[in-house]
Design a protein around this motif. Structure first.
Motif, short mmCIF file in Angstrom:
data_model
loop_
_atom_site.label_atom_id
_atom_site.label_comp_id
_atom_site.label_asym_id
_atom_site.label_seq_id
_atom_site.Cartn_x
_atom_site.Cartn_y
_atom_site.Cartn_z
N PHE A 172 0.83 -1.20 0.00
CA PHE A 172 0.00 0.00 0.00
C PHE A 172 0.88 1.26 0.00
O PHE A 172 2.00 1.24 0.49
CB PHE A 172 -0.91 0.02 1.23
N ASP A 173 0.33 2.35 -0.56
CA ASP A 173 0.99 3.66 -0.55
C ASP A 173 2.38 3.60 -1.19
O ASP A 173 3.32 4.21 -0.71
CB ASP A 173 1.09 4.20 0.88
N TRP A 196 -1.05 7.97 7.87
CA TRP A 196 -1.52 6.58 7.74
C TRP A 196 -0.88 5.75 8.85
O TRP A 196 0.28 5.38 8.76
CB TRP A 196 -1.14 6.07 6.35
N TRP A 220 -7.33 -3.13 -7.12
CA TRP A 220 -7.95 -3.02 -5.80
C TRP A 220 -7.17 -3.87 -4.83
O TRP A 220 -6.81 -5.01 -5.14
CB TRP A 220 -9.40 -3.52 -5.83
N TYR A 222 -7.20 -5.09 -0.57
CA TYR A 222 -7.76 -5.04 0.79
C TYR A 222 -6.88 -5.90 1.68
O TYR A 222 -6.60 -7.06 1.37
CB TYR A 222 -9.19 -5.57 0.83
N ASN A 247 -7.05 -1.97 5.58
CA ASN A 247 -6.67 -1.01 4.55
C ASN A 247 -7.35 -1.38 3.24
O ASN A 247 -7.38 -2.55 2.84
CB ASN A 247 -5.15 -1.03 4.32
N GLN A 249 -7.33 0.05 -0.81
CA GLN A 249 -6.70 0.99 -1.74
C GLN A 249 -7.11 0.70 -3.17
O GLN A 249 -7.15 -0.46 -3.60
CB GLN A 249 -5.18 0.91 -1.63
N THR A 251 -5.87 1.76 -7.01
CA THR A 251 -4.77 2.35 -7.77
C THR A 251 -5.10 2.31 -9.25
O THR A 251 -5.61 1.30 -9.75
CB THR A 251 -3.46 1.58 -7.54
N TRP A 262 -3.38 6.87 -6.53
CA TRP A 262 -3.99 5.92 -5.61
C TRP A 262 -4.75 6.64 -4.50
O TRP A 262 -4.42 7.76 -4.12
CB TRP A 262 -2.94 4.98 -5.01
N LEU A 264 -6.41 5.65 -0.62
CA LEU A 264 -6.32 4.67 0.45
C LEU A 264 -7.20 5.09 1.61
O LEU A 264 -7.22 6.26 2.00
CB LEU A 264 -4.85 4.55 0.91
N ALA A 306 -4.01 9.79 -0.06
CA ALA A 306 -3.97 9.77 -1.51
C ALA A 306 -2.56 10.10 -1.98
O ALA A 306 -1.78 10.70 -1.24
CB ALA A 306 -4.97 10.78 -2.10
N ARG A 323 1.82 13.33 -1.94
CA ARG A 323 0.94 12.58 -1.04
C ARG A 323 0.14 13.55 -0.19
O ARG A 323 0.57 14.67 0.09
CB ARG A 323 1.74 11.67 -0.11
#
Length: 444
Positions: A172-173, A196, A220, A222, A247, A249, A251, A262, A264, A306, A323
């Motif tokens: 993620f991120d 986050w 996607w 999760y 989480n 997200q 993208t 992305w 999140l 984001a 970000r």
């Protein structure tokens, strides 16, 4: 159940499920561990003197100081069935950060374990996990060997699963230009979104799983993971329904070397304290508020984040990124660092323009903020796990960082890094703070 036992059980069950005879139309694979990578990173960082009219238990030190850190890592992977693999990463950390890695939300050395001085300095298992992909179409993209990634063909339209001992921010991120403190920016505010508050133990790892659905440019994800028992703690809470980090997200990226965007969202459930409650109790009793005294099961924190990458030239090696993040800031900062608001923007330029195509020069800016409850707690003398000046004249923490990475060989780089921070620890009465660093990175 202990984390090590849970990870071992997950790997055994995962391997047993996926170790089946290949079907007639499946390509046989060699079941043998592969060395996917190895690295060593040395960081020498110097902090200049800081204006400090008063200090608390976790203040950035007023006097100049210097610290060195060393990280070592070896990374293995093994295919165990078509579309299934197991991975094992072993790492070791030595050294410390300037000011004992406290006094800032945006800590200046991302390779340092915050407040982890009591942890063993011996080698440890960082990751141990199983992956399984279900192709949903015929189109594939070739992926290269790298840390935690076996080489081969990956379906563009697929459903993927990953579970075991993980790092949440591996999935993620992710930013092409601001994601690795071993090759890019050093500051914590530039390898992940500081607002986050993702699940991790003190070293940065946790137990959990993530499901991925990829369909062309849309991805996607999760994931659900164990939270620590206490803020910045090494022991993880169980069972997962009692305390967890979730989480989600989305993208969009049409091409591997093209723009990416992305969004999140996250939600934490853990044994956390509430700032407003401890402030009211301290005012009634005439004492200093302590967020840990209010820790109770079932408390929640939620937020959104984001980001974007915008490649401009040099096959994407020159580009911009940014970000933005927010969390509700009502319950205590529990895992990553003490920040409830975050915004960053920066860029990277490849050295092709001066005949050094593998060199990089980069510049970025970060602004961190606190929720009203969080800032009142610190102003009343409260402490978190990285902040505590004894009082607070609030101001947003403002960070600028620049580095030049010199590619010495195909496997070694040397980086010069400078950072400037206004209002360190969100305190207008402190700073500014200046940092100069030297990084040597070896990678196979």
């Amino acid at each position: 159940m202990k984390r090590s036992s849970l990870c071992a059980s997950a790997l055994v069950l995962g391997s047993a499920f996926f170790l089946r005879p290949a079907m007639a139309d499946e390509q046989p694979r060699l079941w043998a561990p592969q060395l996917l990578g190895a690295q060593y990173t040395f960081i020498d960082q110097h902090q200049g003197r800081v204006h400090s009219p008063y200090a608390g238990p976790l203040s950035l030190r007023a006097q100049a100081n210097q610290a060195r850190s060393h990280t070592f890592g070896v990374y293995f992977g093994m295919p165990v069935a078509p579309h299934a693999a197991v991975y094992l990463d072993v790492e070791m950390f030595r050294g410390e950060g300037v000011s004992n890695a406290t006094g800032l939300a945006g800590l200046t050395n991302g390779d340092v374990i915050r407040g982890g001085g009591s942890l063993s300095r011996n080698a440890y298992v960082a990751r141990a996990f199983v992956t399984y992909d279900i192709p949903l179409g015929d189109a594939t993209t070739e992926i290269k060997r790298k840390m935690d990634q076996l080489p081969g063909q990956q379906a563009d339209h697929r459903l993927g699963f990953k579970f075991g001992l993980l790092a949440v921010n591996d999935d993620f991120d992710q930013s092409r230009y601001a994601n690795s403190t071993r090759t890019q920016f050093l500051n914590w505010g530039l390898f992940n979104n500081l607002a986050w508050d993702f699940a991790a133990d003190t070293r940065g790892y946790t137990v959990g799983g993530v499901a991925t659905y990829a369909n062309g440019p849309w991805i996607w994800r999760y994931g659900v993971y164990q939270m620590p028992v206490q803020a910045n703690g090494q022991k993880l809470e169980g069972p997962i329904w009692r305390a967890r980090n979730e989480n989600l997200q989305l993208t969009w990226q049409a091409d591997a070397n093209g723009p990416a965007v992305w969004l999140l969202a996250f939600r934490n459930k853990a044994r956390m304290g509430i700032y407003r409650t401890v402030l009211a109790r301290a005012a009634q009793q005439g004492t200093t508020p302590d967020i840990r005294s209010d820790d109770r099961d079932g408390r929640h924190k939620y937020g959104i984040a984001a980001g974007f990458d915008l490649p401009l030239a040099d096959d994407g090696d020159t580009g911009l990124f940014g970000r933005w993040g927010w969390n509700d800031g009502k319950t205590e900062s529990f895992v990553f660092t003490e920040a409830d608001r975050n915004a960053s923007f920066g860029g990277q330029m490849a050295g092709a323009r001066w005949n050094r195509p593998r060199d990089r020069i980069a510049l970025a800016f970060v602004v961190n903020g606190l929720s009203p409850d969080h800032r009142r707690y610190l102003a009343a003398g409260g402490s978190g796990f990285v902040l505590g000046d004894g009082r607070l004249n609030y101001g947003e923490e403002q960070i600028a960082e620049a580095y030049y990475e010199l590619a010495a060989t195909s496997f070694a780089s040397v980086t010069a890094d400078v950072q400037f921070i206004r209002h360190p620890g969100y305190n207008r009465d402190r700073g500014p703070a200046r940092f100069v660093g030297l990084r040597v990175h070896l990678e196979y």
